[in-house]
Design a protein around this motif. Structure first.
Motif, PDB file in Angstrom:
ATOM      1  N   THR A  86       0.834  -1.199   0.000  1.00  9.04           N
ATOM      2  CA  THR A  86       0.000   0.000   0.000  1.00  9.04           C
ATOM      3  C   THR A  86       0.868   1.248   0.000  1.00  9.04           C
ATOM      4  O   THR A  86       1.926   1.270   0.618  1.00  9.04           O
ATOM      5  N   VAL A  87       0.397   2.239  -0.730  1.00  9.94           N
ATOM      6  CA  VAL A  87       1.097   3.521  -0.796  1.00  9.94           C
ATOM      7  C   VAL A  87       0.070   4.598  -0.433  1.00  9.94           C
ATOM      8  O   VAL A  87      -0.996   4.641  -1.040  1.00  9.94           O
ATOM      9  N   PRO A  88       0.353   5.436   0.553  1.00 12.30           N
ATOM     10  CA  PRO A  88      -0.638   6.471   0.866  1.00 12.30           C
ATOM     11  C   PRO A  88      -0.785   7.463  -0.270  1.00 12.30           C
ATOM     12  O   PRO A  88       0.218   7.849  -0.878  1.00 12.30           O
ATOM     13  N   ASN A  89      -2.004   7.816  -0.582  1.00  5.60           N
ATOM     14  CA  ASN A  89      -2.247   8.825  -1.613  1.00  5.60           C
ATOM     15  C   ASN A  89      -1.733  10.170  -1.087  1.00  5.60           C
ATOM     16  O   ASN A  89      -2.227  10.648  -0.068  1.00  5.60           O
ATOM     17  N   PRO A  90      -0.739  10.754  -1.758  1.00  8.53           N
ATOM     18  CA  PRO A  90      -0.147  11.975  -1.193  1.00  8.53           C
ATOM     19  C   PRO A  90      -1.127  13.137  -1.073  1.00  8.53           C
ATOM     20  O   PRO A  90      -0.901  14.042  -0.284  1.00  8.53           O
ATOM     21  N   LEU A  91      -2.221  13.090  -1.843  1.00  9.11           N
ATOM     22  CA  LEU A  91      -3.199  14.180  -1.760  1.00  9.11           C
ATOM     23  C   LEU A  91      -4.019  14.095  -0.476  1.00  9.11           C
ATOM     24  O   LEU A  91      -4.677  15.046  -0.092  1.00  9.11           O
ATOM     25  N   TYR A  92      -3.998  12.924   0.149  1.00  7.51           N
ATOM     26  CA  TYR A  92      -4.806  12.752   1.353  1.00  7.51           C
ATOM     27  C   TYR A  92      -3.949  12.585   2.601  1.00  7.51           C
ATOM     28  O   TYR A  92      -4.479  12.428   3.683  1.00  7.51           O
ATOM     29  N   THR A  93      -2.623  12.570   2.435  1.00  9.12           N
ATOM     30  CA  THR A  93      -1.775  12.365   3.610  1.00  9.12           C
ATOM     31  C   THR A  93      -2.019  13.510   4.593  1.00  9.12           C
ATOM     32  O   THR A  93      -2.007  14.662   4.192  1.00  9.12           O
ATOM     33  N   GLN A 116      -1.438  16.447   6.691  1.00  9.17           N
ATOM     34  CA  GLN A 116      -0.298  17.363   6.747  1.00  9.17           C
ATOM     35  C   GLN A 116       0.087  17.623   8.199  1.00  9.17           C
ATOM     36  O   GLN A 116      -0.786  17.730   9.058  1.00  9.17           O
ATOM     37  N   ASP A 154      -7.759   6.980  -0.543  1.00  8.76           N
ATOM     38  CA  ASP A 154      -6.658   7.611   0.187  1.00  8.76           C
ATOM     39  C   ASP A 154      -5.525   6.630   0.451  1.00  8.76           C
ATOM     40  O   ASP A 154      -4.469   7.019   0.922  1.00  8.76           O
ATOM     41  N   VAL A 155      -5.762   5.341   0.156  1.00  8.33           N
ATOM     42  CA  VAL A 155      -4.693   4.340   0.269  1.00  8.33           C
ATOM     43  C   VAL A 155      -4.599   3.625  -1.072  1.00  8.33           C
ATOM     44  O   VAL A 155      -5.505   2.904  -1.455  1.00  8.33           O
ATOM     45  N   LEU A 156      -3.493   3.844  -1.777  1.00 11.47           N
ATOM     46  CA  LEU A 156      -3.351   3.218  -3.100  1.00 11.47           C
ATOM     47  C   LEU A 156      -2.688   1.861  -2.920  1.00 11.47           C
ATOM     48  O   LEU A 156      -1.667   1.752  -2.247  1.00 11.47           O
ATOM     49  N   ARG A 157      -3.306   0.843  -3.512  1.00  9.11           N
ATOM     50  CA  ARG A 157      -2.798  -0.504  -3.309  1.00  9.11           C
ATOM     51  C   ARG A 157      -2.118  -1.032  -4.555  1.00  9.11           C
ATOM     52  O   ARG A 157      -2.508  -0.693  -5.675  1.00  9.11           O
TER      53      ARG A 157
END
Lengths: 78, 357
Positions: free
Chosen positions: A17-24, A26, B139-142
Motif C-alpha cells: 500500500t502507498v498512501p495517496n499523497p493528496l490525502y496524507t 499534513q 486515500d490508500v493506493l494498493r
C-alpha cells in the motif's frame, strides 16, 4: 510485502500500500513558542476588604437579633 | 447476501461499547441520504478473526452466522456479512461501533478487507468505471497481485454460472436482497418521484477491497450515479455527465482503453468464456493503471506535499488530483441540489410526490 528477486542481487521490497499523497495528513504548522512577558503587572484587588466585611457581619448579626425578638413577641401574644 | 440475524440483535450487542453511535444507527438505518444507494458490507478477515468471536457467538454462532455463506476471500478465515443500511454514513458508523466493541481496527487494517456492496448489477462498462474511480479516488493506493482478488467463487471445479474470476468488481451470486430502501425516481415537477422500494428485484455490484471510510463514501457516490444513469433515477443527468467526465479524464492520461478490459465477470460474459483469460486481461489493465498511478505518486512526493494546496490548477495536475477533484465536484453538486430540495420542502414548495412514500 511482495519481494522481487533477481539473481545475484538483494531482494527488493515493494510495499503493498502507498498512501495517496493528496490525502496524507499534513503535519500541524509549527507554532512559535509563546513569549513570556518580562514584567507582570500587579494584580488589582476588587474584593470588599476586611473593614467592609466586618461592618457587613455586624449588620447581619443585628438584623438577625431584631428578627428573633419580633418572632418571640408574636409567639407570646398568641 | 445471506445473514441469519437482525441488525437490532447486533446493535443490542454493540450498545454497551458505543451507545451514542448505536442510537444514531438505529435512527438512520433505513434513511436514504440525498437519494444515494443503500450500502451493504462484508468483512473479510485475513487473520484468525478472533476479535469477532464473541459477537459472532452471541449472534448465534459461527455455523449460523459465518458458515451460512460459502463465499469469502480465498485467504480469509471468515467473511462476516453485515445487514444493509440506508446510507454510507450509517455504514461507517456501524463499522466504528464494531471497532469499539471488539477493541480492534477495521479501517486501514491490512488484515481486514471490506467488501462494499451496492444494489443493482451495473453494466460491465459502468462497473469498470466504478472500479477505476474507486482505485484512483482512494486515500490508500494498493499495489495488487491477482491473488488479492481470489475468492471461493473465483472458479469452481466444474464450469459454473457463479464463476466470478479474480476481479476487483464482483456481481452477486443471487442471494437475499433487501429492496426496502427509498429510491429517488426521475424528477416530477423538479422534485424526485420517491418510491418506497428499490425498482429492481435483485442484483448487486461489489468492490472487493475497500479499506477506508473515504472508500465507502466514494463507492457509494459513484455506484449511485451509474445506477441512476442505468435505471432512470433522479441523478440521471449527473450520472451521464460523470461518465463523460471520467472518460475524458482517462483520455487526457492516455488510459481510455482501460475500461474496455473485463473488470467484472458474469454468466453472460461471452468474450470472457475462459475465466483465466479474463483474469489475465483484467490484471494487465490493472497493472497499467497501478504503474501510472505510482508514477503520479512519486511525482507528487517529489514536488512536495504542499504543492497542490498552494498552486492553483492552471495546467495538467496529475491523475490523482483530477480524480479527487472530480469526485469532490459531484459530491458537492448532489449535496447542493439535495439541500435545495430539502429547503424547498420545509418552505412548503415541495410536496411529497412519492407513489407510496
Amino acid at each position: 510485502m511482495t519481494r522481487a528477486h533477481q539473481p545475484n542481487s538483494n531482494p527488493i521490497q515493494i510495499p503493498q500500500t502507498v498512501p495517496n499523497p493528496l490525502y496524507t495528513p499534513q503535519p500541524a504548522p509549527e507554532r512559535a513558542p509563546e513569549r513570556v512577558p518580562e514584567k507582570v503587572p500587579a494584580k488589582v484587588d476588587h474584593s470588599p476588604g476586611e473593614t467592609r466585611g466586618f461592618f457587613y457581619l455586624i449588620f447581619c448579626a443585628c438584623s438577625c437579633i431584631v428578627a428573633r425578638r419580633r418572632t418571640n413577641k408574636k409567639e407570646r401574644r398568641s | 447476501m445471506s445473514y441469519r440475524y437482525q441488525l437490532e440483535d447486533l446493535l443490542y450487542l454493540l450498545y454497551p461499547a458505543a451507545p451514542a453511535i448505536v442510537d444514531a444507527i438505529s435512527t438512520n438505518r433505513r434513511r436514504v441520504e440525498h437519494g444515494l444507494l443503500s450500502v451493504g458490507l462484508k468483512i473479510h478477515c485475513l487473520n484468525d478473526g478472533a476479535q469477532f468471536n464473541e459477537i459472532v457467538s452471541e449472534l448465534g454462532g459461527a455455523q449460523n452466522i459465518l458458515e451460512v455463506n460459502r463465499y469469502k476471500n480465498q485467504y480469509a478465515s471468515l467473511c462476516w456479512v453485515l445487514p444493509p443500511v440506508g446510507n454510507a454514513r450509517t455504514a461507517i458508523q456501524l463499522l466504528e461501533a464494531i471497532e469499539l466493541a471488539t477493541k480492534s481496527n477495521i479501517f486501514n487494517n491490512d488484515d481486514i478487507q471490506i467488501q462494499v456492496c451496492s444494489p443493482n448489477r451495473l453494466a460491465p462498462r459502468y462497473a469498470a468505471l466504478l472500479a477505476i474511480a474507486f482505485y484512483l479516488g482512494s486515500d490508500v493506493l494498493r499495489l495488487y497481485t491477482l491473488g488479492d482478488f481470489a475468492t471461493t467463487f473465483s472458479k469452481f471445479h466444474h464450469a459454473s454460472k457463479y464463476d466470478r474470476g479474480k476481479r476487483l468488481v464482483l456481481y452477486d451470486a443471487v442471494g437475499d436482497f433487501d429492496k426496502g430502501f427509498h429510491w429517488w425516481g426521475l424528477p416530477f415537477h423538479g422534485r424526485p418521484f420517491v418510491l418506497t422500494q428499490l425498482p429492481f428485484d435483485n442484483g448487486r455490484t461489489d468492490i472487493l477491497t475497500a479499506k477506508s471510510k473515504l472508500d465507502i463514501q466514494n463507492i457509494n457516490l459513484v455506484a449511485s450515479l451509474f445506477c441512476h444513469l442505468e435505471e432512470d433515477g433522479f441523478w440521471f443527468q449527473f450520472g451521464m455527465q460523470f461518465e463523460k467526465d471520467i472518460r475524458s479524464l482517462l483520455k487526457r492520461h492516455q488510459l481510455e482503453h482501460i475500461p474496455g478490459a473485463p473488470w467484472v465477470r458474469s454468466e453472460h460474459s461471452p468474450k470472457d468464456a475462459l475465466v483465466e483469460h479474463g483474469d489475465d486481461a483484467f490484471m494487465l489493465a490493472m497493472q497499467e493503471l497501478m504503474s501510472y498511478t505510482l508514477e503520479d505518486v512519486i511525482r507528487v512526493n517529489r514536488l512536495g506535499k504542499h504543492y497542490f494546496s498552494e498552486k492553483t490548477p492552471d495546467g495538467p495536475m496529475g491523475i490523482l488530483w483530477d480524480m479527487k477533484t472530480l469526485l469532490q465536484k459531484y459530491r458537492a453538486k448532489i449535496l447542493e441540489k439535495s439541500n435545495l430540495l430539502q429547503r424547498g420542502k420545509k418552505d412548503g414548495e415541495v410536496h411529497d410526490t412519492g407513489a407510496s412514500a
